[in-house]
Design a protein around this motif. Structure first.
Motif, mmCIF file in Angstrom:
data_model
loop_
_atom_site.group_PDB
_atom_site.id
_atom_site.type_symbol
_atom_site.label_atom_id
_atom_site.label_comp_id
_atom_site.label_asym_id
_atom_site.label_seq_id
_atom_site.Cartn_x
_atom_site.Cartn_y
_atom_site.Cartn_z
ATOM 1 N N LEU A 132 -29.768 1.258 -1.894
ATOM 2 C CA LEU A 132 -28.509 1.194 -1.149
ATOM 3 C C LEU A 132 -27.773 -0.122 -1.373
ATOM 4 O O LEU A 132 -26.558 -0.149 -1.527
ATOM 5 N N ASP A 133 -28.548 -1.219 -1.409
ATOM 6 C CA ASP A 133 -27.905 -2.518 -1.637
ATOM 7 C C ASP A 133 -27.207 -2.529 -2.995
ATOM 8 O O ASP A 133 -26.113 -3.069 -3.144
ATOM 9 N N ARG A 134 -27.872 -1.940 -3.961
ATOM 10 C CA ARG A 134 -27.284 -1.933 -5.298
ATOM 11 C C ARG A 134 -26.068 -1.018 -5.352
ATOM 12 O O ARG A 134 -25.055 -1.340 -5.981
ATOM 13 N N LEU A 135 -26.187 0.111 -4.680
ATOM 14 C CA LEU A 135 -25.061 1.044 -4.656
ATOM 15 C C LEU A 135 -23.843 0.342 -4.077
ATOM 16 O O LEU A 135 -22.725 0.454 -4.583
ATOM 17 N N GLU A 136 -24.119 -0.449 -3.040
ATOM 18 C CA GLU A 136 -23.030 -1.136 -2.353
ATOM 19 C C GLU A 136 -22.410 -2.222 -3.231
ATOM 20 O O GLU A 136 -21.198 -2.417 -3.222
ATOM 21 N N SER A 137 -23.240 -2.899 -4.000
ATOM 22 C CA SER A 137 -22.715 -4.025 -4.774
ATOM 23 C C SER A 137 -22.193 -3.609 -6.151
ATOM 24 O O SER A 137 -21.818 -4.446 -6.944
ATOM 25 N N THR A 138 -22.190 -2.316 -6.420
ATOM 26 C CA THR A 138 -21.791 -1.869 -7.754
ATOM 27 C C THR A 138 -20.492 -1.064 -7.719
ATOM 28 O O THR A 138 -20.303 -0.211 -6.850
ATOM 29 N N VAL A 139 -19.620 -1.373 -8.681
ATOM 30 C CA VAL A 139 -18.384 -0.610 -8.844
ATOM 31 C C VAL A 139 -18.540 0.256 -10.094
ATOM 32 O O VAL A 139 -18.865 -0.261 -11.175
ATOM 33 N N ILE A 140 -18.386 1.563 -9.940
ATOM 34 C CA ILE A 140 -18.547 2.458 -11.086
ATOM 35 C C ILE A 140 -17.170 2.844 -11.626
ATOM 36 O O ILE A 140 -16.360 3.437 -10.912
ATOM 37 N N ILE A 141 -16.930 2.443 -12.870
ATOM 38 C CA ILE A 141 -15.654 2.792 -13.499
ATOM 39 C C ILE A 141 -15.916 3.875 -14.547
ATOM 40 O O ILE A 141 -16.636 3.650 -15.521
ATOM 41 N N THR A 142 -15.376 5.033 -14.299
ATOM 42 C CA THR A 142 -15.671 6.216 -15.111
ATOM 43 C C THR A 142 -14.499 6.542 -16.031
ATOM 44 O O THR A 142 -13.349 6.308 -15.661
ATOM 45 N N ILE A 143 -14.833 7.059 -17.219
ATOM 46 C CA ILE A 143 -13.778 7.571 -18.089
ATOM 47 C C ILE A 143 -13.954 9.080 -18.203
ATOM 48 O O ILE A 143 -15.044 9.553 -18.572
ATOM 49 N N ALA A 144 -12.946 9.803 -17.877
ATOM 50 C CA ALA A 144 -13.023 11.269 -17.958
ATOM 51 C C ALA A 144 -13.213 11.692 -19.410
ATOM 52 O O ALA A 144 -12.761 11.014 -20.325
ATOM 53 N N CYS A 145 -13.936 12.827 -19.600
ATOM 54 C CA CYS A 145 -14.328 13.221 -20.960
ATOM 55 C C CYS A 145 -13.258 14.001 -21.686
ATOM 56 O O CYS A 145 -12.615 14.857 -21.100
ATOM 57 N N VAL A 146 -13.140 13.673 -22.996
ATOM 58 C CA VAL A 146 -12.318 14.532 -23.840
ATOM 59 C C VAL A 146 -13.157 15.209 -24.907
ATOM 60 O O VAL A 146 -12.657 15.953 -25.730
ATOM 61 N N GLU A 147 -14.470 14.896 -24.939
ATOM 62 C CA GLU A 147 -15.334 15.607 -25.886
ATOM 63 C C GLU A 147 -16.694 15.873 -25.240
ATOM 64 O O GLU A 147 -17.086 15.182 -24.298
ATOM 65 N N ALA A 148 -17.345 16.887 -25.773
ATOM 66 C CA ALA A 148 -18.667 17.256 -25.266
ATOM 67 C C ALA A 148 -19.475 17.744 -26.459
ATOM 68 O O ALA A 148 -18.928 17.979 -27.528
ATOM 69 N N ASP A 149 -20.793 17.839 -26.272
ATOM 70 C CA ASP A 149 -21.586 18.455 -27.337
ATOM 71 C C ASP A 149 -22.261 19.711 -26.812
ATOM 72 O O ASP A 149 -22.050 20.095 -25.652
ATOM 73 N N GLU A 150 -23.082 20.318 -27.638
ATOM 74 C CA GLU A 150 -23.697 21.593 -27.259
ATOM 75 C C GLU A 150 -24.599 21.481 -26.047
ATOM 76 O O GLU A 150 -24.869 22.455 -25.371
ATOM 77 N N ALA A 151 -25.101 20.249 -25.800
ATOM 78 C CA ALA A 151 -26.025 20.085 -24.686
ATOM 79 C C ALA A 151 -25.307 19.980 -23.347
ATOM 80 O O ALA A 151 -25.888 20.222 -22.294
ATOM 81 N N CYS A 152 -24.034 19.590 -23.369
ATOM 82 C CA CYS A 152 -23.291 19.381 -22.124
ATOM 83 C C CYS A 152 -23.121 20.696 -21.341
ATOM 84 O O CYS A 152 -22.861 21.737 -21.949
ATOM 85 N N TYR A 153 -23.276 20.614 -20.024
ATOM 86 C CA TYR A 153 -23.030 21.822 -19.213
ATOM 87 C C TYR A 153 -22.577 21.484 -17.795
ATOM 88 O O TYR A 153 -22.922 22.172 -16.834
#
Lengths: 153, 661, 302, 356
Positions: free
Chosen positions: D121-142
């Motif tokens: 929880l402490d780590r979750l609180e101290s972390t900022v997650i910056i995500t990039i939305a996907c424009v590509e995937a491979d066969e494994a993605c679901y």
């Protein structure tokens, strides 16, 4: 700075080298005190794990000694040991272990002098090499919180 | 929770001088699991042992660490003490703070620091010890004695008299060894053969002694109580049981005259290819030497011996046989060799006439010897002066460094005998006279009184003088009288070199065969130089007589009887108690790859089948045969999943010692 | 019917495989016969993977599915690793498809009493290399024709002999200094996540309780810290000394891309150079760590 | 809404670092990439579908000290706990894909279930997650089969949506603060934005092409009744029982607690553990309730698609595809789920046919 005192281990066989070390004592031959002996029945008993664990416990050097080839109390234990060390030594060298910190000797029960001389050489060599800093860097320290926060800590 | 007791021995001042035993004890008290720690002047003494005994009982100890001398000294003592005090003996360990600490370090701070570590390591080991129960093994009540000189003869007779079966193996055609070659024995001047031959025939006659002459041990397998020995019986070409020693074959040999140097007479006499080694030879029969016999070397001989033999006992078709015997213990009495005089070129042996070895002189003095007891020069005349050079090849950095102990006495004896049986004046050249022994000094004084000249100094050179004072050639002994400090040249007619003992020529091979060690000079090594002088590091194998080191006849006989007594001690029991420090298998995790089986020197790994309730084979696992396992451990080292461990030196015991480094 | 065979019987795959391995149809029909006749309960071979460009192990019990067997450059897997699994151990008599390198593993397993020869039908393939580009192990392969088989598919090719010049990849690294080697390996091993794919995929790692899973005492630290990783990777390799057959499956399986086979090949090289031994060439050769020659002495021990 | 160009990501890194954040992003190492702290933007490599390990390790470390102990005196032990500064430094995790960003939020359910896991929880609180939305995937993605999408916001503090529906090109990302923490971070480190735009650029290509390949709800129902189904035995034979799938998974969270040390002191460590390994459930008695691969694989699948949803109403899977991508034998959850789904539909069709 105080003189570096190496930390070292000697795995020695009960029948030849241990008796040789006793003889060095009975003959009052002096040698440096910077290593600790762990007595095993035969060099054939010495597992490669003992060596790695020795370094993990912070040893600066490890010495293995037993009966001369042909003189094994158990007939052939040192033959197997010899092959094991031969291959293991090469592997350690390949993985970047400082193999100058490993010493192998055959010392018979009557070679008290050789024991004292080799002990002296061993400790002198380790003093010259200094602390085993490479390995020390990968040993987790108790005093540090040591929490690996992701990555390759 | 462990309840460990720690005892730090002062060993008088031996340990206390370089190790601060009090502070080691104090530090030990702070370790977890140590419930009692004490230091004491002599832990092995009676009062020391009673303190330990009381502590075991009072503190209900589950582990005991005695920090004192080498475990080789007193581990047994303290384990027995533990046992007597109600503790399993294998919960007791000794840490070696004397031989490997106080005696090799001079700085007290260094010694103390190291001692603390050594004690701590043993405390951690003991924490991992668990009670072990001795293993019982059956005992074969039969003994192998190798070598039938006086040592082997005495040991065999003692054992047979006590009711044990003995197999006595001798590599020569006759028993008797070196003692049979001697003339008289010091200091009492008993005739050697007179006191030996009754024992030789007693051996031959004894129903419980199986005598195998002209035989050698080929292979030894097994362990104390259960050895299997293969003995190679070389062909004598004369059927031993039939031959009565009538000498007809010798007389009728195609060689009309004796042609070959006679080994028994040290080359002074000659023999034929078929011969009886010496008059009292036991077994008394003839023997054919395959190296010199015409039939055996070329296959072309008239075989006159065969036709001459009244009992048809010559058999050229005889072949080598291997006999296997089961024995419970082994006594090695394989004897010694003597220094090779050719290695002392300054004394001219083999080059100059009338330079003899001491054994040759023994033969010359023997009434049954080549000269029938007469002392003769090569030209057949009697010498007027004889020089005896002590320490030939002994106490010499360029030859053998050790003192052979018996040469002083036999040189004096030879001096006495030569003066007694001839007109000659004897000069003894010595470095020191070592006459330690009952009646020995007295004998020395007596010989001096007989006007034997003793000169202190090691002769440097012996040379031949063409025109001596006799009007014929004689030998000049160049020496120094180190008492007066003057250089001397002593002219003598004959020189005797008093050669010292050496390890037997077969000692290296024998040590291998019987799996025992040798000391630096090459003699067999005893288990403990003082406390186990006839035992070896291989249980059930004993060494007596000249093979262990130079010694005289009484000492040899004493050792032989001592070894016999030790063997009797072992074989008097119906079951043998073996050290329980053997390997054991964790069957749950063993996958049966049997790498352990391949590295076991004792074939102690067997296959065990694990079956389900219906009897279907599920898998095979390794099983250690307790009575074959010696606890050496290559099996444990090679087992990839560490399913084999060795009791007494388990992985945990090693790990715990490493963990306090 | 086997679950893994669902959905993978498309004709396209079969034709691709046929293009690279001409004996495929013989293999398929042989496998079919083995199953039909009841000679074996199962055939272990290769089939099209779930991912279009991958192959995967197939466990065929239905004779009709034998036609889904493939063999081509994607068939890296050393299928003999499945022989140690509980599921296959109790499957009765089986047939297994092996390349030369895989067959070496069978010899080691026979030598170490891990498999029963009579419970196995070995379908040996003459293989001239897998991978695109061809793998290093295939470049130096000395068993294009397998050293042990019951039925051989493909025309046997003469096997190459090893010399000390064979081990170029190991030799490149040997030239480095101790310091460089240490840094190289610590860095490589640091990526280890202790997933033990290297161990599980190894046909020779047959222990049911691995030394790292033994905790009394705990020789190998289980944590994936630098020390634990170094120790694990060293021990894993050393336990294969004189036993590793060089299939390189450990390296292929490693998700962290650690060059594990280098460590193994160093051992293979040393054992070959010092004792002239190649693991897996016969089921009778004593491995060099379990034997010795009377009188041999090593110079480094004084 | 603000935007940022590909060229300005370096500025983002610098502002975050000067605001005291550790900046973690995918870094290339040989043929793979891993989330690692970086100093310079050039170290970052966004070209692989996923780094081998998910960013899970920055919340729930593969090995972490939870306490250390030292012997002080004969029978006293001194305990000490790691300090929050050491184990939970302010961190930005940059370049997550939506599937990775969602992981910590899903595990949070169990980490706060019967007690609060302070390290997590402490780590979750101290972390900022910056995500990039996907424009590509491979066969494994679901991801679309498990209630996720190439542009899911779940778990992200800030979501960057690319302007172009193509990988490996210059992008102008739309920056969306998903959480309060995200807004605060933008506020705190501003200066890297390249302007504002309204409304957001839409990336629809991957979203529309990635159709769900199984029905997770239908699978869950089948799991209710199929614990003993023989499907498990045959479907799992190719598994080699290693820990690759669990250790690379963004949502697997099993751990083992071990002590490393000697009689003088040591550490208590929490290390990842994997249910696919045979020893995972081995009892001290020698009994193993999950002795076979099928038992273990069933557990993993059922935990993710039934037990977890039953408890927390959330599938324990984000569809990142690592379990298949890194599986040595190409044998993974996705395909088993598809097989189950197919099995169910065949069965129900058969049932319907019978009904008719």
């Amino acid at each position: 700075m105080a003189e570096f005192k190496p930390k070292a281990i000697a795995f020695i066989c009960n029948w030849c080298t241990y008796t040789g070390a006793d003889l060095a004592g009975t003959s009052r031959m002096e040698y440096p005190a910077d290593f600790r002996i762990i007595k095993v029945p035969c060099t054939g008993r010495i597992d490669a794990e003992f060596i790695i664990k020795g370094f993990e416990q912070g040893a600066d050097g490890i010495w293995i000694s037993g009966c001369h080839i042909g003189d094994c109390h158990y007939q052939s234990g040192n033959y197997f040991a010899q092959r094991r060390w031969s291959i293991f030594h090469d592997e350690l060298e390949f993985l970047g272990i400082d193999t100058r910190r490993l010493k192998y000797t055959w010392i018979s029960a009557s070679e008290g002098r050789k024991f004292a001389d080799e002990a002296t050489e061993f400790v002198e060599r380790l003093k010259e090499l200094g602390p085993y800093e490479d390995f020390d860097q990968i040993i987790p320290k108790i005093e540090e919180s040591g929490a690996s926060v992701g990555g390759d800590g | 929770m462990a309840r460990i007791g720690v005892f730090i021995c002062h060993c008088g001042e031996n340990i206390a001088r370089t190790v601060d035993v009090v502070s080691v004890t104090e530090v030990a008290r702070t370790w977890p699991g140590v419930v009692y720690a004490e230091d004491y002047r002599f832990c092995c003494s009676d009062p020391g042992q009673s303190i330990i005994r009381d502590a075991i009982k009072e503190h209900n100890l589950t582990g005991l660490v005695i920090s004192a001398c080498s475990p080789k000294m007193h581990e047994k003592t303290f384990r027995n003490l533990a046992k007597a005090s109600g503790m399993n003996p294998y919960l007791c360990e000794c840490s070696n703070i004397r031989e490997q600490c106080s005696w090799v370090h001079h700085d007290k701070e260094v010694g103390t620091e190291k001692a603390i570590d050594l004690v701590r390591m043993m405390v951690e080991k003991v924490r991992m010890n668990h009670p072990l129960e001795p293993i019982e093994a059956p005992v074969t009540k039969r003994v192998l004695v190798v070598g039938a000189g006086i040592a082997g003869i005495q040991a065999s007779l003692d054992l047979a008299e006590a009711g044990l079966e003995v197999v006595l193996v001798e590599r020569n055609p006759s028993i008797g060894g070196h003692m049979a070659q001697l003339s008289e024995t010091f200091p009492t001047l008993d005739c050697s053969m007179c006191i030996l031959s009754p024992k030789m025939s007693a051996v031959k006659e004894h129903p419980d002694i199986k005598l195998l002459t002209y035989s050698e041990v080929e292979k030894v397998e097994g362990f104390i109580g259960n050895y299997t020995v293969s003995i190679r019986k070389k062909p004598r070409y004369v059927i031993e049981d039939l031959c009565v020693g009538c000498n007809e074959c010798v007389t009728h040999c195609v060689f009309k005259k004796p042609k070959f140097p006679d080994e028994f007479n040290e080359g002074l006499g000659k023999r034929k290819p078929v011969y009886i080694p010496f008059p009292q030879a036991t077994p008394q029969g003839a023997f054919i030497d395959p190296e010199t016999c015409l039939q055996l070397t070329t296959g072309k001989c008239k075989q006159t011996c065969v036709t001459a033999c009244p009992k048809d006992c010559i058999d050229f078709e005889m072949v080598e046989e291997i006999e296997e015997v089961e024995v419970g213990a082994i006594i090695l009495a394989t004897g010694f060799g003597t220094y090779k005089p050719e290695l002392l070129p300054q004394y001219g042996y083999g080059k100059l006439d009338n330079v003899y070895t001491s054994l040759q002189m023994e033969r010359m003095l023997s009434s049954s010897g080549p000269t029938e007891g007469e002392i003769l020069l090569k030209d057949g005349t009697a010498p007027k002066t004889v020089g005896i050079i002590h320490c030939a090849g002994s106490r010499d950095e360029n030859a053998n460094i050790w003192c052979s102990k018996v040469c002083c006495m036999y040189s004096l004896k030879l001096a006495h005998l030569i003066q007694e049986f001839s007109e000659a004046q004897v000069f003894n050249f010595y470095i020191d006279i070592r006459a330690a022994g009952k009646g020995y000094e007295e004998f020395y004084l007596k010989v001096i009184e007989e006007n034997v000249m003793v000169l202190r100094g090691r002769p440097a050179l012996i040379e031949y003088e063409e025109q001596g004072n006799n009007g014929k050639g004689n030998l000049l002994v160049h020496t120094e009288d180190t008492i007066s400090g003057t250089k001397l040249v002593v002219p003598v007619d004959m020189v005797v070199l008093s050669l010292g003992f050496e390890p037997d020529k077969d000692a290296v091979q024998l040590a291998k065969t019987f799996n025992i060690s040798r000391s630096p000079e090459g003699f067999f090594m005893e288990r403990h130089v003082k406390l186990a002088p006839v035992a070896t590091t291989t249980d059930g194998v004993y060494i007596v007589g000249g093979c262990q080191g130079p010694k005289d006849i009484p000492e040899t006989v004493a050792q032989a009887s001592a070894a016999a007594a030790s063997v009797l001690g072992i074989l008097s029991k119906d079951k043998l108690i073996r050290e329980p420090t053997v390997a054991r298998v964790n069957e749950l995790n063993c996958i049966g790859c049997f790498q352990c089986e391949k590295v076991c020197p004792y074939s102690a790994i067997e296959h065990k089948e694990i079956r389900d309730h219906d009897g279907n084979l599920i898998r095979e696992v390794a099983l250690v045969n307790d009575s074959l396992c010696h606890g050496c451990g290559p099996c444990a080292a090679i087992c990839p999943s560490k399913c084999i461990d060795v009791d007494g030196i388990t992985e945990e015991q090693i790990y715990s010692q490493l963990a306090v480094l | 019917m086997l679950g893994v065979m669902v959905d993978v019987s498309d004709a396209e795959t079969t034709s691709t495989a046929n293009a690279t391995f001409r004996e495929l149809s013989t293999l398929q029909s042989f496998a079919k016969k083995l199953l039909e006749s009841g000679t074996v309960k199962m055939v272990i071979g290769y089939s099209q993977g779930y991912t279009s460009d991958r192959a995967m192990p197939a466990f065929i019990t239905d004779p009709e599915k034998a036609s889904s067997l493939i063999f081509d450059k994607r068939c890296f897997h050393n299928l003999t690793m499945y022989l140690k699994t509980a599921e296959i151990k109790c499957a009765g008599k089986i047939a297994i498809v092996v390349k030369g390198c895989d067959a070496k593993a069978l010899n080691v397993l026979l030598l170490e009493n891990q498999i029963k020869r009579e419970n196995l039908v070995i379908l040996g393939l003459v293989c001239i290399g897998v991978g695109d580009p061809t793998l290093e192990k295939c470049r130096i392969c000395n068993v294009n024709t397998p050293p042990i088989y019951d039925e051989l598919f493909g025309k046997p090719v003469p096997n190459k002999e090893w010399t000390s010049a064979t081990f170029t990849r190991v030799k490149e690294l040997e030239g480095k200094s101790q310091k460089e080697l240490w840094e190289f390996w610590v860095n490589e091993f640091n990526r280890c996540i202790k997933c033990y794919a290297c161990r599980e995929v190894c046909p020779i790692c047959t222990c049911t309780r691995c030394i790292t899973d033994k905790n009394q005492p705990q020789w190998v630290p289980t944590s994936p810290h630098s020390m634990g990783n170094f120790h694990w990777n060293l021990t894993r390799a050393f336990h294969l000394a004189g036993r590793c057959i060089g299939c390189d499956e450990c390296e292929r399986s490693c998700p962290a891309d650690i060059p594990l086979s280098l460590v193994n090949w160093k051992l293979i090289k040393q054992v070959f150079e010092k004792y002239g031994f190649i693991a897996g060439m016969s089921p009778d050769d004593l491995p060099p760590m379990s034997t010795y020659v009377e009188g041999e002495e090593e110079e480094f021990i004084k | 809404m603000i935007t940022i160009n590909t060229n300005s990501l370096g500025k983002l890194l610098e502002s975050a670092r000067s605001a005291g954040y550790r900046f973690v992003a995918p870094v290339r190492d040989g043929t793979i990439s891993l989330f690692r702290p970086v100093d310079r933007i050039q170290e970052i490599a966004l070209d692989l579908i996923t780094p081998v390990k998910s960013p899970k390790e920055y919340f729930f470390s593969d090995h972490e000290c939870i306490l250390s102990y030292k012997r002080s005196g004969k029978s006293l032990i001194e305990l000490s706990e790691p300090s929050k500064e050491d184990y939970a430094p302010p961190t930005v995790i940059f370049g997550c894909r939506p599937c990775d960003a969602a992981g910590p939020g899903i595990i949070r359910e169990v980490m706060t279930w019967d007690c609060d896991d302070k390290f997590f929880l402490d780590r979750l609180e101290s972390t900022v997650i910056i995500t990039i939305a996907c424009v590509e995937a491979d066969e494994a993605c679901y991801c679309t089969s498990v209630d996720m999408a190439p542009d899911s916001e779940t778990g992200s503090d800030i979501l960057l949506t690319p302007s172009k529906d193509k990988p490996g090109v210059q992008q102008e990302y739309l920056v969306k603060a998903v959480t309060e923490k995200g807004s605060r971070f933008i506020e705190q480190t501003k200066g890297w934005s390249d302007g504002t735009v309204n409304p957001a650029p839409a990336i629809e290509g991957l979203k529309s092409s990635m159709k769900p390949t199984f029905d997770a709800e239908r699978v869950r129902k089948w799991l209710d009744t199929s614990f003993e189904d023989k499907f498990w035995d045959t479907a799992t034979l190719a598994c080699i029982s290693c820990g690759t799938c669990t250790y690379t998974c963004p949502t697997c969270h099993c751990y083992d607690i071990i002590d490393e040390g000697n009689t003088d002191g040591g550490k208590r460590l929490r290390n990842w553990d994997a249910c696919m390994m045979e020893l995972f459930t081995l009892h001290a008695s020698g009994h193993n309730p999950r002795p076979t691969k099928s038992n273990r694989f069933r557990q993993r699948l059922t935990h993710k698609f039934k037990y977890y949803p039953d408890l927390f109403n959330r599938i324990l899977c984000t569809g990142c595809g690592r379990c298949q991508r890194y599986c040595p034998t190409d044998h993974a959850l996705k395909n088993l789920l598809e097989q189950i789904d197919k099995l169910v539909s065949t069965e129900s069709q058969a049932a319907e046919a019978v009904d008719k």
